[in-house]
Design a protein around this motif. Structure first.
Motif, PDB file in Angstrom:
ATOM      1  N   VAL A  92      36.950  35.521  24.187  1.00  0.00           N
ATOM      2  CA  VAL A  92      36.990  36.988  24.137  1.00  0.00           C
ATOM      3  C   VAL A  92      36.233  37.584  25.323  1.00  0.00           C
ATOM      4  CG1 VAL A  92      36.307  39.023  22.809  1.00  0.00           C
ATOM      5  CG2 VAL A  92      37.215  37.013  21.626  1.00  0.00           C
ATOM      6  N   GLU A  93      35.070  37.015  25.648  1.00  0.00           N
ATOM      7  CA  GLU A  93      34.300  37.497  26.792  1.00  0.00           C
ATOM      8  C   GLU A  93      35.051  37.284  28.093  1.00  0.00           C
ATOM      9  OE1 GLU A  93      30.869  35.090  25.895  1.00  0.00           O
ATOM     10  OE2 GLU A  93      29.634  36.876  25.593  1.00  0.00           O
ATOM     11  N   LEU A  94      35.691  36.147  28.223  1.00  0.00           N
ATOM     12  CA  LEU A  94      36.404  35.828  29.455  1.00  0.00           C
ATOM     13  C   LEU A  94      37.609  36.738  29.663  1.00  0.00           C
ATOM     14  CD1 LEU A  94      36.245  31.934  29.268  1.00  0.00           C
ATOM     15  CD2 LEU A  94      35.068  33.372  30.934  1.00  0.00           C
ATOM     16  N   ILE A  95      38.276  37.108  28.573  1.00  0.00           N
ATOM     17  CA  ILE A  95      39.478  37.929  28.680  1.00  0.00           C
ATOM     18  C   ILE A  95      39.136  39.411  28.822  1.00  0.00           C
ATOM     19  CG2 ILE A  95      41.515  38.708  27.361  1.00  0.00           C
ATOM     20  CD1 ILE A  95      41.749  35.866  26.278  1.00  0.00           C
ATOM     21  N   SER A  96      37.983  39.828  28.310  1.00  0.00           N
ATOM     22  CA  SER A  96      37.646  41.248  28.281  1.00  0.00           C
ATOM     23  C   SER A  96      37.144  41.777  29.626  1.00  0.00           C
ATOM     24  CB  SER A  96      36.587  41.515  27.208  1.00  0.00           C
ATOM     25  OG  SER A  96      35.384  40.834  27.530  1.00  0.00           O
ATOM     26  N   LYS A  97      36.812  40.886  30.568  1.00  0.00           N
ATOM     27  CA  LYS A  97      36.288  41.316  31.868  1.00  0.00           C
ATOM     28  C   LYS A  97      37.123  40.707  32.986  1.00  0.00           C
ATOM     29  CE  LYS A  97      31.495  41.283  30.168  1.00  0.00           C
ATOM     30  NZ  LYS A  97      30.146  40.711  30.383  1.00  0.00           N
ATOM     31  N   PRO A  98      37.139  41.357  34.155  1.00  0.00           N
ATOM     32  CA  PRO A  98      37.815  40.726  35.299  1.00  0.00           C
ATOM     33  C   PRO A  98      37.069  39.457  35.697  1.00  0.00           C
ATOM     34  CG  PRO A  98      36.606  42.679  36.001  1.00  0.00           C
ATOM     35  CD  PRO A  98      36.586  42.679  34.498  1.00  0.00           C
ATOM     36  N   PHE A  99      37.807  38.477  36.192  1.00  0.00           N
ATOM     37  CA  PHE A  99      37.178  37.191  36.498  1.00  0.00           C
ATOM     38  C   PHE A  99      36.109  37.326  37.577  1.00  0.00           C
ATOM     39  CE2 PHE A  99      40.217  37.281  39.965  1.00  0.00           C
ATOM     40  CZ  PHE A  99      39.579  36.594  40.981  1.00  0.00           C
ATOM     41  N   THR A 100      36.175  38.414  38.370  1.00  0.00           N
ATOM     42  CA  THR A 100      35.169  38.610  39.417  1.00  0.00           C
ATOM     43  C   THR A 100      33.775  38.801  38.839  1.00  0.00           C
ATOM     44  OG1 THR A 100      35.776  40.954  39.422  1.00  0.00           O
ATOM     45  CG2 THR A 100      36.781  39.563  41.099  1.00  0.00           C
ATOM     46  N   ASP A 101      33.685  39.244  37.549  1.00  0.00           N
ATOM     47  CA  ASP A 101      32.369  39.412  36.922  1.00  0.00           C
ATOM     48  C   ASP A 101      31.660  38.089  36.736  1.00  0.00           C
ATOM     49  OD1 ASP A 101      32.739  42.298  34.694  1.00  0.00           O
ATOM     50  OD2 ASP A 101      33.000  42.048  36.845  1.00  0.00           O
ATOM     51  N   PHE A 102      32.417  36.986  36.742  1.00  0.00           N
ATOM     52  CA  PHE A 102      31.815  35.670  36.507  1.00  0.00           C
ATOM     53  C   PHE A 102      31.590  34.901  37.810  1.00  0.00           C
ATOM     54  CE2 PHE A 102      32.442  36.342  32.114  1.00  0.00           C
ATOM     55  CZ  PHE A 102      33.720  36.905  31.953  1.00  0.00           C
ATOM     56  N   LEU A 103      31.999  35.493  38.939  1.00  0.00           N
ATOM     57  CA  LEU A 103      31.846  34.822  40.225  1.00  0.00           C
ATOM     58  C   LEU A 103      30.403  34.865  40.709  1.00  0.00           C
ATOM     59  CD1 LEU A 103      34.964  36.067  42.237  1.00  0.00           C
ATOM     60  CD2 LEU A 103      34.545  33.743  41.450  1.00  0.00           C
ATOM     61  N   HIS A 104      30.053  33.894  41.540  1.00  0.00           N
ATOM     62  CA  HIS A 104      28.767  33.908  42.239  1.00  0.00           C
ATOM     63  C   HIS A 104      28.725  35.141  43.141  1.00  0.00           C
ATOM     64  CE1 HIS A 104      25.643  32.733  45.120  1.00  0.00           C
ATOM     65  NE2 HIS A 104      25.240  31.838  44.229  1.00  0.00           N
ATOM     66  N   PRO A 105      27.569  35.812  43.281  1.00  0.00           N
ATOM     67  CA  PRO A 105      27.478  37.030  44.093  1.00  0.00           C
ATOM     68  C   PRO A 105      28.023  36.868  45.504  1.00  0.00           C
ATOM     69  CG  PRO A 105      25.467  36.730  42.833  1.00  0.00           C
ATOM     70  CD  PRO A 105      26.294  35.505  42.589  1.00  0.00           C
ATOM     71  N   GLU A 106      27.829  35.710  46.122  1.00  0.00           N
ATOM     72  CA  GLU A 106      28.329  35.525  47.478  1.00  0.00           C
ATOM     73  C   GLU A 106      29.849  35.475  47.522  1.00  0.00           C
ATOM     74  OE1 GLU A 106      24.430  32.981  49.002  1.00  0.00           O
ATOM     75  OE2 GLU A 106      26.448  32.172  49.292  1.00  0.00           O
ATOM     76  N   GLU A 107      30.474  35.028  46.434  1.00  0.00           N
ATOM     77  CA  GLU A 107      31.932  35.042  46.358  1.00  0.00           C
ATOM     78  C   GLU A 107      32.438  36.473  46.193  1.00  0.00           C
ATOM     79  OE1 GLU A 107      33.737  32.479  46.841  1.00  0.00           O
ATOM     80  OE2 GLU A 107      32.443  30.754  46.472  1.00  0.00           O
ATOM     81  N   LYS A 108      31.722  37.293  45.412  1.00  0.00           N
ATOM     82  CA  LYS A 108      32.124  38.683  45.220  1.00  0.00           C
ATOM     83  C   LYS A 108      32.075  39.454  46.535  1.00  0.00           C
ATOM     84  CE  LYS A 108      30.284  39.030  40.503  1.00  0.00           C
ATOM     85  NZ  LYS A 108      29.315  39.737  39.641  1.00  0.00           N
ATOM     86  N   GLY A 109      31.106  39.114  47.348  1.00  0.00           N
ATOM     87  CA  GLY A 109      30.923  39.851  48.588  1.00  0.00           C
ATOM     88  C   GLY A 109      32.102  39.729  49.533  1.00  0.00           C
ATOM     89  N   GLU A 110      32.919  38.695  49.330  1.00  0.00           N
ATOM     90  CA  GLU A 110      34.058  38.485  50.208  1.00  0.00           C
ATOM     91  C   GLU A 110      35.301  39.242  49.738  1.00  0.00           C
ATOM     92  OE1 GLU A 110      32.582  33.937  51.196  1.00  0.00           O
ATOM     93  OE2 GLU A 110      34.605  34.333  50.452  1.00  0.00           O
ATOM     94  N   GLY A 111      35.224  39.971  48.594  1.00  0.00           N
ATOM     95  CA  GLY A 111      36.366  40.735  48.104  1.00  0.00           C
ATOM     96  C   GLY A 111      37.375  39.857  47.407  1.00  0.00           C
TER      97      GLY A 111
END
Length: 497
Positions: A92-111
Motif C-alpha cells: 500500500v505504501e509503495l503504490i500510494s507514492k511515486p517511486f521517486t519518494d523511495f529513491l536515494h537523494p542523489e538519484e532524485k537530483g538527476e530528475g
C-alpha cells in the motif's frame, strides 16, 4: 433409469477434460451436436486460460525479484511481494507514492521522471540501475529492465537486487583509488563492523573473527593513538570529516605493527549512515622511514655520528654536491644495490644513474628546489643500475654541510616490486570486472531462454514430436551459446593467473 451425456473439453486439439451431464427418469434432448462441440471448445479454452492466469499469479507472487507495473507519472500500479521484502515497505505504501519518494537523494537530483521520458523516447525497452532507501534507512541498488507499453500508458518492469555486487564493486573501486591493501566498513545504522580478509590478516585474527568498534580501537598500541583514532571515528560519524593517519597497533597476537588507516563517511540527509576505508600494512616502509629520519637527525648532530649511521644504514644513501651534482659519498648498501664500486660512484654525477629521457626533468627539479630554497625534498624517480636494470625509487633528501660544501644527503627506497604488484592488481581487477559484467549481463539472456524452454517442454501441450524437436533445437542453441560464454569467462580467468 439414468441418462448421461459427456462433452469433451478441448484446448488446441488436446482433450483436457470431459463435462458430464446426467438425468434420472427422463430423456435428454439436444438441439445439435455442433452446439455441444462449440460448448466443449469454449469451456476448454476458458479452463486453460484460468490455469495460465493461476500460473502467472504464482510466478508474480513467488518471484525473488521485483515485478512491477507503473504509469508514466511514476506511480506503481501493481507490485509483487518481493518489493516489500527488499524495500521493507508495505505494498500500500509503495503504490500510494511515486517511486521517486523511495529513491536515494542523489538519484532524485538527476530528475527521475525526466529520465523516464527520455528513455521512453529512446526505445521501448531500457535498463537502469538506481539506488533506493529502505524503510530502515539502508541503501539498496536495484537493476531495472523495463518494457514500455505506449498504447496502454504503462511500464512493465523487473527489478533485481544488486546491492551486494555494487558494494563489492564500490569496495574494489575505492581500494584501487586509495591504493589500500585491506578494507573495512562500519554500518552506523545497524552498528555492525566489517573487516576484509586482508584486514584480518594484518590484525592477525582468524578468518571467522567478528569485529566490533571498541575491540578494533583497543588494539592501537598507545593511549595517545587510541584517543586519536577514537576522535577521528567520532568526528567522521558526527560531521563527515575524513581522516588519513599512520599509527601503530598491536596485533591480536601481540605483535607491534605500523598501519595506515583511511576513513570517510557516507551521508544521507545530513546524517552518517556508514563509514568505510582502508587498512594498510606499512610496517616495513614506516620502520625504514623512521630509521632514515633517525639517520637524518643524527647527521645534523655530528659528522662522526653521521658517518656511523650513514654507512650502516640498511637503505641506499649518498651525498651529492648541490652545484655540480657529483657524488661526494655513498654507503655500502648503495654500492651493493646499484652495483657500482666506491671509486666508480666518486667519478659519477646524478645524471649517470638516470635514464636519458628523465635527465631534463631531474635538472628542472634540482633547479626549482635550489631557487625555492627547499631544505627537504621527497619524490619518485627512476634510476639505472650498473647492469642496465631500471628501478623505481622513492627518495628523501635534506640539505647538509659536507666538509664545507653545499650538499644534500639522500635516502633511497626501492619501490619497484611494490609498483609491479599494484600494476598486476590493477590488471587483475580489470579482468575481474569484465568477468563480473559477462556473468551479470551476457549469461542472463541465454539462461532465461533455456529455463523458459525447459518449462515449456514439461507441459502436456508440448508432447507433440514436432514441438519437442523444435524446443530441443532451441535448447541446444542456448546451451551452445552458454558454452561459448563459459569459454570466454575461462579464457579471461586464465589471464588472472
Amino acid at each position: 433409469m439414468y441418462q448421461v451425456c459427456g462433452i469433451p473439453l478441448f484446448d488446441d486439439k488436446e482433450i483436457i477434460g470431459v463435462l458430464v451431464f446426467g438425468a434420472q427418469g427422463r430423456k435428454i434432448k439436444w438441439d445439435s451436436e455442433a452446439t455441444l462441440e462449440r460448448l466443449g471448445l469454449h469451456l476448454g479454452a476458458e479452463i486453460r486460460r484460468k490455469q495460465l492466469e493461476q500460473e502467472l499469479e504464482q510466478l508474480f507472487d513467488f518471484a525473488p525479484d521485483i515485478i512491477a507495473i507503473s504509469d508514466f507519472e511514476g506511480y506503481f500500479k501493481k507490485i509483487n511481494p518481493a518489493a516489500s521484502t527488499i524495500l521493507g515497505y508495505t505494498d500500500v505504501e509503495l503504490i500510494s507514492k511515486p517511486f521517486t519518494d523511495f529513491l536515494h537523494p542523489e538519484e532524485k537530483g538527476e530528475g527521475a521522471i525526466d529520465r523516464i521520458k527520455a528513455q521512453r523516447a529512446a526505445g521501448s525497452v531500457y535498463f537502469i540501475e538506481e539506488r533506493y532507501i529502505t524503510r530502515t534507512g539502508k541503501l539498496k541498488w536495484l537493476a531495472w529492465t523495463s518494457q514500455i507499453m505506449e498504447d496502454r500508458g504503462l511500464i512493465f518492469s523487473v527489478g533485481k537486487d544488486i546491492t551486494e555486487r555494487k558494494n563489492l564493486e564500490d569496495l574494489l573501486h575505492r581500494t584501487n583509488s586509495l591504493a589500500r591493501v585491506g578494507s573495512w566498513e562500519i554500518d552506523v545504522v545497524a552498528g555492525t563492523v566489517y573487516w576484509s580478509d586482508v584486514t584480518k590478516e594484518i590484525r592477525e585474527v582468524e578468518p571467522d573473527f567478528e569485529p566490533d568498534i571498541d575491540t578494533g580501537i583497543s588494539y592501537f598500541r598507545s593511549e595517545n593513538e587510541r584517543l586519536t583514532i577514537r576522535k577521528r571515528v567520532d568526528e567522521c560519524i558526527a560531521n563527515g570529516i575524513p581522516w588519513d593517519e599512520e599509527l601503530e597497533i598491536l596485533t591480536f597476537k601481540g605483535n607491534p605493527k605500523w598501519i595506515r588507516t583511511i576513513g570517510q563517511a557516507e551521508m544521507l540527509d545530513g546524517k552518517c549512515i556508514r563509514i568505510f576505508g582502508s587498512f594498510q600494512d606499512i610496517d616495513a616502509r614506516k620502520r625504514a622511514e623512521l630509521e632514515a629520519e633517525s639517520v637524518l637527525r643524527y647527521l645534523e648532530e655530528s659528522e662522526k655520528r653521521y658517518s656511523e649511521l650513514f654507512h650502516l644504514s640498511p637503505l641506499p644513501m649518498w651525498v651529492y654536491d648541490c652545484d655540480t651534482l657529483k657524488f661526494l659519498d655513498v654507503n655500502q648498501t648503495a654500492m651493493s644495490h646499484y652495483g657500482y664500486g666506491y671509486e666508480e660512484f666518486m667519478d659519477m654525477t646524478l645524471k649517470d644513474i638516470r635514464p636519458a629521457e628523465e635527465i631534463p626533468a631531474m635538472e628542472e627539479t634540482v633547479r626549482l628546489t635550489r631557487e625555492k630554497g627547499y631544505h627537504f625534498y621527497q619524490g619518485l624517480f627512476r634510476h639505472n643500475k650498473k647492469n642496465g636494470e631500471v628501478i623505481d625509487v622513492e627518495i628523501k633528501s635534506n640539505i647538509i654541510d659536507f666538509k664545507g660544501r653545499n650538499a644534500k644527503v639522500v635516502v633511497v627506497h626501492d619501490i619497484t616490486d611494490r609498483l609491479k604488484y599494484f600494476n598486476a592488481m590493477e590488471k587483475q581487477n580489470k579482468v575481474l570486472k569484465e568477468i563480473s559484467w559477462i556473468q551479470s549481463h551476457v549469461v542472463r539472456a541465454p539462461l532465461a531462454k533455456l529455463m523458459g524452454l525447459v518449462t515449456l517442454l514439461a507441459k502436456p501441450s508440448m508432447q507433440n514430436k514436432d514441438k519437442q524437436n523444435f524446443l530441443i533445437a532451441n535448447i541446444e542453441h542456448c546451451t551452445a551459446e552458454l558454452d561459448t560464454i563459459v569459454r570466454e569467462i575461462t579464457e579471461k580467468s586464465e589471464k588472472i593467473k
